[in-house]
Structure formats: C-alpha cells, structure tokens
Design a protein around this motif. Structure first.
Motif, PDB file in Angstrom:
ATOM      1  N   ILE A  58       0.740  -1.258  -0.089  1.00  0.00           N
ATOM      2  CA  ILE A  58      -0.200   0.042  -0.148  1.00  0.00           C
ATOM      3  C   ILE A  58       0.741   1.208   0.036  1.00  0.00           C
ATOM      4  O   ILE A  58       0.403   2.385  -0.224  1.00  0.00           O
ATOM      5  N   GLU A  59       2.086   1.149   0.292  1.00  0.00           N
ATOM      6  CA  GLU A  59       3.275   2.402   0.341  1.00  0.00           C
ATOM      7  C   GLU A  59       4.338   1.619   0.033  1.00  0.00           C
ATOM      8  O   GLU A  59       4.638   0.551  -0.019  1.00  0.00           O
ATOM      9  N   LYS A  60       5.532   2.426  -0.286  1.00  0.00           N
ATOM     10  CA  LYS A  60       6.798   1.881  -0.506  1.00  0.00           C
ATOM     11  C   LYS A  60       7.251   0.798   0.423  1.00  0.00           C
ATOM     12  O   LYS A  60       7.671  -0.146  -0.140  1.00  0.00           O
ATOM     13  N   ASP A  61       7.048   1.051   1.567  1.00  0.00           N
ATOM     14  CA  ASP A  61       7.640  -0.053   2.567  1.00  0.00           C
ATOM     15  C   ASP A  61       6.550  -0.479   3.617  1.00  0.00           C
ATOM     16  O   ASP A  61       7.005  -0.900   4.595  1.00  0.00           O
ATOM     17  N   LEU A  62       5.298  -0.551   2.967  1.00  0.00           N
ATOM     18  CA  LEU A  62       4.240  -1.034   3.964  1.00  0.00           C
ATOM     19  C   LEU A  62       3.211  -1.882   3.155  1.00  0.00           C
ATOM     20  O   LEU A  62       3.071  -1.578   1.867  1.00  0.00           O
ATOM     21  N   TYR A  63       2.805  -2.960   3.825  1.00  0.00           N
ATOM     22  CA  TYR A  63       2.091  -3.962   3.253  1.00  0.00           C
ATOM     23  C   TYR A  63       0.744  -4.193   4.294  1.00  0.00           C
ATOM     24  O   TYR A  63       0.758  -4.142   5.273  1.00  0.00           O
ATOM     25  N   LEU A  64      -0.431  -4.169   3.590  1.00  0.00           N
ATOM     26  CA  LEU A  64      -1.497  -4.551   4.110  1.00  0.00           C
ATOM     27  C   LEU A  64      -1.952  -6.151   4.057  1.00  0.00           C
ATOM     28  O   LEU A  64      -2.020  -6.931   2.964  1.00  0.00           O
ATOM     29  N   CYS A  65      -1.957  -6.505   5.344  1.00  0.00           N
ATOM     30  CA  CYS A  65      -2.181  -8.210   5.424  1.00  0.00           C
ATOM     31  C   CYS A  65      -3.374  -8.391   6.181  1.00  0.00           C
ATOM     32  O   CYS A  65      -4.181  -7.614   6.741  1.00  0.00           O
ATOM     33  N   PRO A  66      -4.081  -9.704   5.896  1.00  0.00           N
ATOM     34  CA  PRO A  66      -5.248  -9.871   6.742  1.00  0.00           C
ATOM     35  C   PRO A  66      -5.207  -9.612   8.292  1.00  0.00           C
ATOM     36  O   PRO A  66      -3.979  -9.863   8.862  1.00  0.00           O
ATOM     37  N   ALA A  67      -6.453  -9.091   8.718  1.00  0.00           N
ATOM     38  CA  ALA A  67      -6.136  -9.099  10.362  1.00  0.00           C
ATOM     39  C   ALA A  67      -5.934 -10.317  10.960  1.00  0.00           C
ATOM     40  O   ALA A  67      -5.144 -10.178  12.040  1.00  0.00           O
ATOM     41  N   GLU A  68      -6.126 -11.485  10.519  1.00  0.00           N
ATOM     42  CA  GLU A  68      -6.194 -12.619  11.345  1.00  0.00           C
ATOM     43  C   GLU A  68      -4.970 -13.292  10.458  1.00  0.00           C
ATOM     44  O   GLU A  68      -5.089 -13.403   9.275  1.00  0.00           O
ATOM     45  N   PRO A  69      -3.804 -13.792  11.111  1.00  0.00           N
ATOM     46  CA  PRO A  69      -2.847 -14.326  10.696  1.00  0.00           C
ATOM     47  C   PRO A  69      -2.899 -15.740  10.319  1.00  0.00           C
ATOM     48  O   PRO A  69      -1.990 -16.369   9.631  1.00  0.00           O
ATOM     49  N   ASP A  70      -3.959 -16.416  10.827  1.00  0.00           N
ATOM     50  CA  ASP A  70      -4.316 -17.893  10.377  1.00  0.00           C
ATOM     51  C   ASP A  70      -5.247 -17.915   9.446  1.00  0.00           C
ATOM     52  O   ASP A  70      -6.385 -17.069   9.231  1.00  0.00           O
ATOM     53  N   ILE A  71      -4.752 -18.700   8.249  1.00  0.00           N
ATOM     54  CA  ILE A  71      -5.429 -18.735   7.009  1.00  0.00           C
ATOM     55  C   ILE A  71      -6.818 -19.109   7.094  1.00  0.00           C
ATOM     56  O   ILE A  71      -7.508 -18.808   6.380  1.00  0.00           O
ATOM     57  N   LYS A  72      -6.955 -19.995   8.105  1.00  0.00           N
ATOM     58  CA  LYS A  72      -8.335 -20.502   8.259  1.00  0.00           C
ATOM     59  C   LYS A  72      -9.393 -19.505   8.855  1.00  0.00           C
ATOM     60  O   LYS A  72     -10.623 -19.597   8.822  1.00  0.00           O
ATOM     61  N   LYS A  73      -8.959 -18.472   9.334  1.00  0.00           N
ATOM     62  CA  LYS A  73      -9.812 -17.326   9.705  1.00  0.00           C
ATOM     63  C   LYS A  73      -9.584 -16.071   8.960  1.00  0.00           C
ATOM     64  O   LYS A  73     -10.387 -14.957   9.582  1.00  0.00           O
ATOM     65  N   MET A  74      -8.874 -16.174   7.930  1.00  0.00           N
ATOM     66  CA  MET A  74      -8.564 -14.994   7.168  1.00  0.00           C
ATOM     67  C   MET A  74      -9.791 -14.313   6.661  1.00  0.00           C
ATOM     68  O   MET A  74     -10.470 -15.328   6.032  1.00  0.00           O
ATOM     69  N   ASP A  75      -9.728 -13.015   6.582  1.00  0.00           N
ATOM     70  CA  ASP A  75     -10.948 -12.507   5.869  1.00  0.00           C
ATOM     71  C   ASP A  75     -11.159 -12.639   4.363  1.00  0.00           C
ATOM     72  O   ASP A  75     -10.031 -12.741   3.453  1.00  0.00           O
ATOM     73  N   ASN A  76     -12.206 -12.886   3.877  1.00  0.00           N
ATOM     74  CA  ASN A  76     -12.382 -13.434   2.432  1.00  0.00           C
ATOM     75  C   ASN A  76     -11.943 -12.469   1.297  1.00  0.00           C
ATOM     76  O   ASN A  76     -11.733 -13.024   0.421  1.00  0.00           O
TER      77      ASN A  76
END
Length: 171
Positions: free
Chosen positions: A61-79
């Motif tokens: 989302i910026e030069k040195d920043l990434y947006l990741c799912p709020a939940e780090p568990d793939i089973k609980k990941m935001d669709n």
C-alpha cells in the motif's frame, strides 16, 4: 474488524488459483467491490512474523508498507484477501485500499485485479489467469511497463501512480 466486501460477491473455487471472489449479481462499472482492512506490516517483516503463513495474501500500500489480513491464521482469514490476479482484470485500485470495477461484471465472473497495480518489490510468480494477453510470469516490477501504465491509468495504487507521474514528468 474485517474488510468490507460488496454483497454481490462471494468466495468460490478458482481452480488452480485456489479460492477466488465471484460476482453473484451484475456489478456496474466503477462500483466499489472491496475496501480492505487489516494489519499493516513493514517490508521484510512478514516472513519474520506470525503473518508468514498468509504473506501471499498481503499487498503493498506504500513503498515500505503492506496490508495483510487482520487474522494471521489462514483458516480465519478475511474473505476479501482471496482477490486473485489476472492479466486482463476487471477491477482496479482507487486510493490505497478501495477496489472498484473497471467495467461491468456479469454474474459468475471472477473478480480480479492485476498485481502490477499494487506491487513494487522483487518477486516472480507463474500466472494461471488464462487470459488472451497473459504475461505468463508476473513480477513485482510489472508496473514499470509502459503498456500497463497506459492500460491501468487511474487504477494504480496511489503510491505507484505518484511514482509513474513523477517519472513521466522527468522524461
């Protein structure tokens, strides 16, 4: 604390790509399809954090920043993070975290964007989009391609569009 997804969209089987987002109803051009929310992580920190298992679902989302799912568990990941790449996408970025349609989308059509619209880092991946114009290999520097800059004008992430505009001014 999850992202917003247009109610006309559901997660479904995207074949070789795994899961994907699919239109359940007609979606009009320029309609908002997803507004992402999640955890912001600095470049290089994903692989060293609890987010390494969902790192493929993060986007820049910026030069040195990434947006990741709020939940780090793939089973609980935001669709919303099942938003797949296509070399012939039907969606693009408005700002940093809002994605809109670039054309009308029909029911059952997969909702896609081109990773060139958000990514500026060293990576390579094989493409399975199957589009007529498939690049076969996607890199983190595809946004530098002049044909893609023209094709996706106004649909790049804000930070990439600023870099493109600056480089055009300096020519």
């Amino acid at each position: 604390m999850f992202s917003w997804i247009n109610p006309k969209i559901e997660v479904g089987d995207a074949g070789q790509k795994g899961k994907g987002l699919f239109a359940q109803k007609f979606i009009q051009r320029e309609e908002v399809v997803v507004v992402f929310q999640g955890k912001i992580i600095e470049t290089g920190s994903i692989e060293k954090s609890e987010y390494k298992n969902v790192g493929d679902h993060c986007f820049q989302i910026e030069k040195d920043l990434y947006l990741c799912p709020a939940e780090p568990d793939i089973k609980k990941m935001d669709n919303t993070f099942y938003f797949n790449h296509s070399c012939e996408p039907n969606c693009g970025v408005r700002g940093q975290v809002t994605f809109v349609t670039m054309r009308d989308i029909q029911p059952s059509e997969e909702i896609t964007f081109d990773y060139a619209m958000t990514d500026n880092f060293d990576f390579r991946m094989e493409c399975f989009c199957g589009s007529y114009n498939c690049r076969k290999v996607i890199t983190g520097h595809d946004w530098l391609k002049k044909d893609l800059q023209e094709k996706y004008r106004d649909y790049f992430s804000r930070y990439l569009q600023e870099m493109i505009d600056t480089s055009l001014l300096n020519q």
